[in-house]
Design a protein around this motif. Structure first.
Motif, PDB file in Angstrom:
ATOM      1  N   ARG A  76       0.844  -1.207   0.000  1.00  0.00           N
ATOM      2  CA  ARG A  76       0.000   0.000   0.000  1.00  0.00           C
ATOM      3  C   ARG A  76       0.871   1.246   0.000  1.00  0.00           C
ATOM      4  O   ARG A  76       0.465   2.304  -0.496  1.00  0.00           O
ATOM      5  CB  ARG A  76      -0.916  -0.027   1.226  1.00  0.00           C
ATOM      6  N   LEU A 246      -4.760  -1.008  -3.473  1.00  0.00           N
ATOM      7  CA  LEU A 246      -5.310  -0.267  -2.334  1.00  0.00           C
ATOM      8  C   LEU A 246      -4.629   1.093  -2.198  1.00  0.00           C
ATOM      9  O   LEU A 246      -5.273   2.098  -1.861  1.00  0.00           O
ATOM     10  CB  LEU A 246      -5.136  -1.081  -1.053  1.00  0.00           C
ATOM     11  N   LEU A 249      -6.141   3.256  -4.780  1.00  0.00           N
ATOM     12  CA  LEU A 249      -7.469   3.688  -4.348  1.00  0.00           C
ATOM     13  C   LEU A 249      -7.358   4.876  -3.384  1.00  0.00           C
ATOM     14  O   LEU A 249      -8.101   5.858  -3.500  1.00  0.00           O
ATOM     15  CB  LEU A 249      -8.200   2.522  -3.687  1.00  0.00           C
ATOM     16  N   ASP A 250      -6.426   4.787  -2.443  1.00  0.00           N
ATOM     17  CA  ASP A 250      -6.207   5.905  -1.516  1.00  0.00           C
ATOM     18  C   ASP A 250      -5.839   7.175  -2.272  1.00  0.00           C
ATOM     19  O   ASP A 250      -6.373   8.262  -1.997  1.00  0.00           O
ATOM     20  CB  ASP A 250      -5.074   5.556  -0.541  1.00  0.00           C
ATOM     21  N   ALA A 253      -8.828   8.518  -4.348  1.00  0.00           N
ATOM     22  CA  ALA A 253      -9.874   9.094  -3.491  1.00  0.00           C
ATOM     23  C   ALA A 253      -9.494  10.501  -3.035  1.00  0.00           C
ATOM     24  O   ALA A 253     -10.362  11.375  -2.876  1.00  0.00           O
ATOM     25  CB  ALA A 253     -10.109   8.194  -2.289  1.00  0.00           C
ATOM     26  N   LEU A 269     -15.475   5.437  -8.241  1.00  0.00           N
ATOM     27  CA  LEU A 269     -14.603   5.102  -7.115  1.00  0.00           C
ATOM     28  C   LEU A 269     -15.107   3.868  -6.387  1.00  0.00           C
ATOM     29  O   LEU A 269     -14.328   2.954  -6.054  1.00  0.00           O
ATOM     30  CB  LEU A 269     -14.523   6.292  -6.157  1.00  0.00           C
ATOM     31  N   VAL A 270     -16.407   3.808  -6.148  1.00  0.00           N
ATOM     32  CA  VAL A 270     -16.994   2.671  -5.440  1.00  0.00           C
ATOM     33  C   VAL A 270     -16.863   1.389  -6.276  1.00  0.00           C
ATOM     34  O   VAL A 270     -16.577   0.305  -5.747  1.00  0.00           O
ATOM     35  CB  VAL A 270     -18.470   2.954  -5.100  1.00  0.00           C
ATOM     36  N   ALA A 273     -13.351   0.206  -5.948  1.00  0.00           N
ATOM     37  CA  ALA A 273     -13.128  -0.326  -4.604  1.00  0.00           C
ATOM     38  C   ALA A 273     -13.710  -1.729  -4.463  1.00  0.00           C
ATOM     39  O   ALA A 273     -13.099  -2.617  -3.843  1.00  0.00           O
ATOM     40  CB  ALA A 273     -13.743   0.614  -3.566  1.00  0.00           C
ATOM     41  N   ASP A 277     -11.606  -5.164  -3.613  1.00  0.00           N
ATOM     42  CA  ASP A 277     -11.949  -6.044  -2.499  1.00  0.00           C
ATOM     43  C   ASP A 277     -12.225  -7.469  -2.968  1.00  0.00           C
ATOM     44  O   ASP A 277     -11.867  -8.443  -2.292  1.00  0.00           O
ATOM     45  CB  ASP A 277     -13.165  -5.500  -1.747  1.00  0.00           C
ATOM     46  N   SER A 317      -9.024  -2.228 -12.423  1.00  0.00           N
ATOM     47  CA  SER A 317      -9.389  -1.219 -11.420  1.00  0.00           C
ATOM     48  C   SER A 317      -8.408  -0.058 -11.417  1.00  0.00           C
ATOM     49  O   SER A 317      -8.794   1.110 -11.267  1.00  0.00           O
ATOM     50  CB  SER A 317      -9.449  -1.855 -10.031  1.00  0.00           C
ATOM     51  N   LEU A 321      -9.202   3.931 -11.946  1.00  0.00           N
ATOM     52  CA  LEU A 321      -8.832   4.973 -10.990  1.00  0.00           C
ATOM     53  C   LEU A 321      -8.036   6.090 -11.653  1.00  0.00           C
ATOM     54  O   LEU A 321      -8.220   7.276 -11.331  1.00  0.00           O
ATOM     55  CB  LEU A 321      -8.032   4.351  -9.839  1.00  0.00           C
TER      56      LEU A 321
END
Length: 372
Positions: A76, A246, A249-250, A253, A269-270, A273, A277, A317, A321
């Motif tokens: 991460r 991940l 994603l951070d 966001a 974004l969702v 995510a 996951d 993904s 992003l």
């Protein structure tokens, strides 16, 4: 012992401190194409190298699940650091196949000895008095600049029929490194080329490659050392990608603020995510299956499918992003573009491809062998 009954080694708890340090150093590592000694020492100190080493050598004999959590955490912050940590751990598991005298030499000074591995058979060895004469050139040996030992696979003459393949362990100073790693992503993994010229390798520093493939370890009866390579599947390579996703994603966001926070942006974004996951759950399922030591054909095939499916989800993904963040996310100082490049590069690994890893085995598990 099932994963939920195996005691933690402390590696997963220590991983957060490694993540924080690696994240601070990630931009420099990406620019210089190498991990700093401070980061490498932190990985060693957190227990990654000793994670699968036998307790008789001072190791932890940890679980696949705990290591996976730890690698995801580190990635991460920096995927290259996590890749180095992951392969250092799994190289210790491979070295468990060495005869006892060889293992005692490798871990004589410390169970935290860092080993790099060239998995593909790229050299040749011949039997001589006292062991083997080994020569060859192995590409993509991650972490070699920071390794104390290297494991390489070579072709040897078969007693009867086709040639066989064996692994050989060599200490630092018996190989040379060519700086050939120039990938656009995973820049600091140091996945360079190793050259060995006519080295004499003692018998106790060698083992048959079939042991690794089948999981029948003639040197250790520990369950974690007796898992076939297919059961481990792409875990060493896909776990860092989960963490990198991940991290992406951070980073993405953080760009969805003010006027950029729109209903359409929130949905994107969702969606990303959720896919990340889903990929993480597939990877964790693989780790739990490996810890359960269940080896039926269907589970082995599922493990390969899970790893490749997770890689595909994570790569897609990351692209979503980047599209969400727009031009700002592609700035050289923005973490998102680094994670995106790392994910793209890591998921090109041969172990994470349907065509070379998962498709045939899982198709046979679903449909039965194809008719001739």
């Amino acid at each position: 012992m099932p994963a939920d009954q195996q005691p933690d080694t402390g590696t997963a708890d220590a991983a957060e401190a490694v993540r924080a340090l690696a994240a601070r150093c990630a931009a420099d590592a990406d620019t210089t194409r190498k991990l700093s000694r401070e980061v490498a020492d932190a990985v060693r100190g957190a227990g990654f190298a000793r994670h699968f080493v036998g307790r008789e050598h001072g190791g932890a004999e940890g679980s696949f699940a705990e290591l996976t959590r730890a690698v995801v955490t580190v990635a991460r912050g920096c995927a290259s650091t996590a890749w180095y940590a992951s392969l250092a751990a799994y190289s210790g598991r491979i070295a468990s196949h060495l005869p006892r005298e060889g293992r005692e030499a490798v871990w004589a000074d410390s169970p935290d000895t860092v080993i790099a591995t060239g998995l593909m058979p790229a050299g040749r060895a011949v039997k001589v008095d006292g062991g083997w004469r080994l020569s060859g050139r192995w590409g993509y040996v991650s972490g070699i600049d920071l390794a104390d030992w290297v494991l390489v696979c070579a072709v040897v003459p078969g007693a009867e029929g086709p040639p066989a393949m064996r692994f050989f362990a060599l200490p630092w100073g018996t190989w040379t490194v060519e700086n050939t790693w120039d990938s656009v992503g995973m820049r600091a993994t140091g996945s360079h080329t190793v050259t060995v010229e006519d080295a004499l390798v003692a018998e106790h520093f060698s083992f048959d490659r079939q042991e690794l493939l089948t999981g029948r370890n003639s040197s250790s009866d520990r369950p974690v050392h007796n898992m076939p390579l297919q059961a481990v599947a792409g875990l060493p390579f896909v776990a860092p990608v989960v963490g990198a996703a991940l991290g992406a994603l951070d980073a993405a966001a953080a760009t969805v603020t003010g006027r950029r926070r729109t209903p359409a942006g929130e949905v994107k974004l969702v969606r990303a995510a959720g896919r990340i996951d889903a990929a993480r759950l597939l990877v964790e399922q693989n780790a739990d299956t490996a810890d359960s030591h269940r080896l039926d054909r269907g589970l082995l095939a599922r493990a390969e499918r899970n790893a490749t499916t997770a890689a595909e989800l994570l790569r897609d993904s990351a692209g979503q992003l980047v599209a969400l963040a727009g031009t700002g996310g592609l700035g050289e100082t923005h973490a998102l573009q680094r994670h995106w490049r790392d994910i793209t590069s890591a998921t090109s690994h041969v172990a994470l491809q349907y065509e070379t890893s998962a498709a045939k085995s899982h198709a046979n598990a679903l449909l039965g062998p194809a008719e001739e």
